[in-house]
Design an enzyme around this catalytic site. Structure first.
Site, short mmCIF file in Angstrom:
data_model
loop_
_atom_site.label_atom_id
_atom_site.label_comp_id
_atom_site.label_asym_id
_atom_site.label_seq_id
_atom_site.Cartn_x
_atom_site.Cartn_y
_atom_site.Cartn_z
N ARG A 161 1.09 -1.01 -0.09
CA ARG A 161 -0.07 -0.11 -0.12
C ARG A 161 0.81 1.37 0.05
NH1 ARG A 161 -0.47 4.50 2.76
NH2 ARG A 161 -0.15 3.56 4.76
N ASP A 162 1.41 1.51 1.11
CA ASP A 162 2.14 2.90 1.27
C ASP A 162 3.41 2.61 0.14
OD1 ASP A 162 3.44 5.22 1.94
OD2 ASP A 162 3.15 4.63 4.45
N HIS A 215 5.19 4.30 12.71
CA HIS A 215 5.27 4.39 11.26
C HIS A 215 6.27 5.45 10.73
CE1 HIS A 215 2.82 3.87 7.38
NE2 HIS A 215 3.62 5.01 7.24
N HIS A 238 8.81 6.92 8.12
CA HIS A 238 9.26 7.07 6.72
C HIS A 238 10.96 7.38 7.04
CE1 HIS A 238 5.88 6.73 4.04
NE2 HIS A 238 5.33 6.75 5.21
N CYS A 292 4.34 9.24 0.32
CA CYS A 292 2.92 9.44 0.17
C CYS A 292 2.91 10.54 -0.69
CB CYS A 292 2.50 10.27 1.73
SG CYS A 292 0.68 11.00 1.63
N ASN A 320 9.06 3.95 3.66
CA ASN A 320 8.99 3.69 5.17
C ASN A 320 10.33 3.09 5.21
OD1 ASN A 320 5.97 3.19 4.04
ND2 ASN A 320 6.09 3.57 6.30
P1 HMG Z 1 -13.10 14.42 -2.15
O1 HMG Z 1 -12.74 14.66 -3.65
O2 HMG Z 1 -13.30 15.33 -1.25
O3 HMG Z 1 -14.23 13.19 -2.12
O4 HMG Z 1 -12.03 13.50 -1.70
P2 HMG Z 1 -15.77 13.49 -2.34
O5 HMG Z 1 -16.67 12.61 -1.11
O6 HMG Z 1 -16.28 15.00 -2.53
O7 HMG Z 1 -16.24 12.69 -3.78
C1 HMG Z 1 -15.58 13.08 -4.92
C2 HMG Z 1 -15.64 11.83 -5.76
O8 HMG Z 1 -14.60 10.70 -5.20
C3 HMG Z 1 -17.02 11.36 -6.00
O9 HMG Z 1 -16.71 10.71 -7.29
C4 HMG Z 1 -16.95 9.96 -4.93
O10 HMG Z 1 -17.77 8.93 -5.23
C5 HMG Z 1 -15.53 9.71 -4.97
P3 HMG Z 1 -17.79 11.53 -8.66
O11 HMG Z 1 -19.03 11.49 -8.04
O12 HMG Z 1 -17.04 12.75 -8.68
O13 HMG Z 1 -17.48 10.36 -9.67
N1 HMG Z 1 -14.97 8.91 -3.70
C6 HMG Z 1 -14.56 7.78 -3.97
N2 HMG Z 1 -14.14 6.86 -4.97
C7 HMG Z 1 -13.68 5.43 -4.35
N3 HMG Z 1 -13.48 5.33 -3.30
C8 HMG Z 1 -13.82 6.08 -2.15
C9 HMG Z 1 -14.29 7.44 -2.38
N4 HMG Z 1 -14.45 8.41 -1.78
C10 HMG Z 1 -14.98 9.37 -2.69
N5 HMG Z 1 -13.51 5.87 -0.98
C11 HMG Z 1 -11.16 11.73 -0.30
C12 HMG Z 1 -11.79 12.90 -0.52
C13 HMG Z 1 -10.97 11.24 0.90
C14 HMG Z 1 -12.01 10.55 -0.86
C15 HMG Z 1 -9.66 11.91 -1.26
O14 HMG Z 1 -9.17 13.00 -0.58
C16 HMG Z 1 -8.92 10.67 -1.13
O15 HMG Z 1 -9.21 9.49 -1.70
N6 HMG Z 1 -7.63 10.72 -0.44
C17 HMG Z 1 -6.60 9.54 -0.26
C18 HMG Z 1 -5.25 10.01 -0.16
C19 HMG Z 1 -4.62 9.02 -0.12
O16 HMG Z 1 -4.75 7.97 -0.32
N7 HMG Z 1 -3.28 9.37 0.47
C20 HMG Z 1 -2.34 8.29 0.78
C21 HMG Z 1 -2.52 7.66 1.86
S1 HMG Z 1 -2.27 8.41 3.48
C22 HMG Z 1 -0.52 8.05 3.81
O17 HMG Z 1 0.14 7.55 3.12
C23 HMG Z 1 -0.31 8.16 5.02
C24 HMG Z 1 0.20 7.01 6.06
O18 HMG Z 1 1.00 6.10 5.16
C25 HMG Z 1 0.61 7.52 7.51
C26 HMG Z 1 2.08 8.24 7.41
O19 HMG Z 1 2.90 7.78 6.51
O20 HMG Z 1 1.82 9.26 8.06
C27 HMG Z 1 -1.17 6.32 6.21
MG MG Z 2 3.09 6.34 5.36
#
Ligand code: HMG
Ligand code: MG
Length: 311
Positions: A23-24, A215, A217, A248, A257
C-alpha cells in the site's frame, strides 16, 4: 547481551511487524503496477512469515490511481490462515468497498497537521474525525477491527513543526472512536530519537504501549534509530515496507518507510522475534525491485545480495 538488556530496558521479546509495502510502498509508483504483481508481492510476504499485511487502499481512484485495483488485488491473493490483510479507508464509501473486497481489518487515517489533512483527504481534522466516526460505527456493527493513523506526528511538509499536543489529541480521538491500535506516523521522516521518545511518551498518556505502533518513513535516515528509541518505551508494533518502497503522494519529497528487512535484521540482532524469515524477505525484496525496476532502499537486502554474489 544486547545494549538494551544491559540497561534493563522494558523491551518486549516479540515485535509485531505491519508490512505496508503493498500500500504505502506502491501508492506512489508513477507507472501502474500490474494487479498480478501486487498480489504476488502480498503472497510472497505472507510466505516469508509476515502476519499483518496492508494489502491496498480504498481511496478515490482519482486521488491515488495506483490503488484503483485494490479490490482486484484482494480477489487475487491466496489467503494464508492467520494472516491479517488490511486496507485504508478514508470514508464510508471506502469502508464499503473494503468490506466487499474481503479486507480483514481497515484503517482510518487522521493527521496531527491541519494543512496535511486538507491536502491528503480534502478536509480538516475535525471533519475527518466525524467521517471516521461513521466508518468506525459501521465497522463495529460488522465486527471489523479498525486501526488508526496519525500522520505528521514529527513534522509536516506544509506547516513545519507540529505541537505534541496535536498528536496526542488525534490519538485520544482515534482511541475514543474505538481504534484498537494507533500508528504514529513520521510521514516525512524528519524525526530524531529524543523527539520520538518525547512524542511517544506523550501518546502513552492516551494509549497503552501495546495500542501504539510506529510508522516511520526514512527520508533523513533516522528510522532505525527512531524505532530503537520507541522500543525502549515498550512500543512493540512497527510498520515497515519491503525494500523501503514508497512515500505519500501528498507529502512531496518524502521517501519510503523504513525497510522491513533492515528492521527484521536489527530486531534479530537484539534477540527480538518477529516470526519472519529474513532470507525469504530479502528474496521478495529483490524480486519486487526487479519488477519495478527500482533500486533497493534496504541496506540489509543490498548487503545480503552482494554476499550471495547477486549484484
Ligand atoms: P473528495 O474529492 O473530497 O471526495 O476526496 P468526495 O466525497 O467529494 O467525492 C468526490 C468523488 O470521489 C466522488 O466521485 C466520489 O464517489 C469519489 P464522482 O461523483 O466525482 O465520480 N469517492 C470515492 N471513490 C472511491 N472510493 C472512495 C471514495 N470517496 C469518494 N473511498 C477523499 C476525499 C478522502 C476520497 C480523497 O481525498 C482521497 O481519496 N484521499 C486519499 C489520499 C491518499 O490515499 N493518500 C495516501 C494515503 S495516507 C498516507 O500515505 C499516510 C500514512 O501512510 C501514514 C503516514 O505515513 O503518516 C497512512
Ligand atoms: Mg506512510
Amino acid at each position: 547481551m544486547s545494549l538494551l538488556a544491559h540497561r534493563n530496558s522494558p523491551v518486549p521479546k516479540q515485535v509485531s511487524i505491519v508490512e505496508v509495502g503493498a500500500r504505502d510502498g506502491l501508492q506512489n509508483e508513477a507507472a501502474q503496477v500490474p494487479t498480478a504483481v501486487k498480489a504476488e508481492l502480498v503472497n510472497r510476504l505472507a510466505a516469508a512469515g509476515v502476519m499483518r499485511i496492508e494489502t491496498g487502499s480504498f481511496v478515490s481512484p482519482r486521488w491515488v490511481p495506483q490503488m484503483a485495483d485494490s479490490a482486484d488485488v484482494f480477489a487475487s491473493i491466496t489467503r494464508r490462515p492467520g494472516v491479517r490483510y488490511s486496507a485504508l479507508t478514508p470514508n464510508l464509501q471506502g469502508f464499503e468497498r473494503a468490506v466487499a473486497a474481503g479486507a480483514d481489518e481497515i484503517a482510518v487515517f487522521a493527521a496531527a497537521s491541519e494543512a496535511f489533512s486538507q491536502k491528503n483527504i480534502n478536509c480538516g481534522i475535525r471533519e475527518s474525525i466525524q467521517r471516521f466516526t461513521d466508518v468506525c460505527d459501521a465497522a463495529r456493527a460488522q465486527g471489523i477491527a479498525v486501526r488508526g493513523y496519525v500522520s505528521c506526528a514529527m513534522g509536516c511538509p506544509y506547516q513545519g513543526a507540529v505541537p505534541v499536543a496535536d498528536v496526542t489529541l488525534a490519538v485520544r480521538e482515534l482511541m475514543a472512536l474505538g481504534c484498537y491500535e494507533v500508528s504514529i506516523g513520521d510521514t516525512i521522516g524528519v524525526g530524531t530519537p529524543l523527539q520520538v521518545q518525547q512524542v511517544l511518551s506523550a501518546c502513552l498518556q492516551e494509549a497503552r504501549a501495546d495500542q501504539l505502533a510506529m510508522h516511520f518513513h526514512d527520508t533523513y535516515g533516522q528510522a532505525l534509530a527512531n524505532l530503537l528509541a520507541g522500543l525502549e518505551l515498550g512500543v512493540m508494533t512497527i510498520d515497515s515496507s519491503i525494500a523501503g518502497l514508497g512515500g505519500c503522494p501528498y507529502a512531496k519529497g518524502a521517501s519510503g518507510n523504513v525497510a522491513t528487512e533492515d528492521v527484521v535484521y536489527m530486531l534479530q540482532g537484539m534477540g527480538l522475534h518477529t516470526g519472519i524469515d529474513l532470507a525469504r524477505l530479502v528474496d521478495t525484496s529483490q524480486w519486487i525491485c526487479h519488477q519495478l525496476q527500482r533500486r533497493n532502499q534496504s541496506r540489509v537486502a543490498l548487503a545480503m545480495g552482494n554476499r550471495n554474489g547477486d549484484h
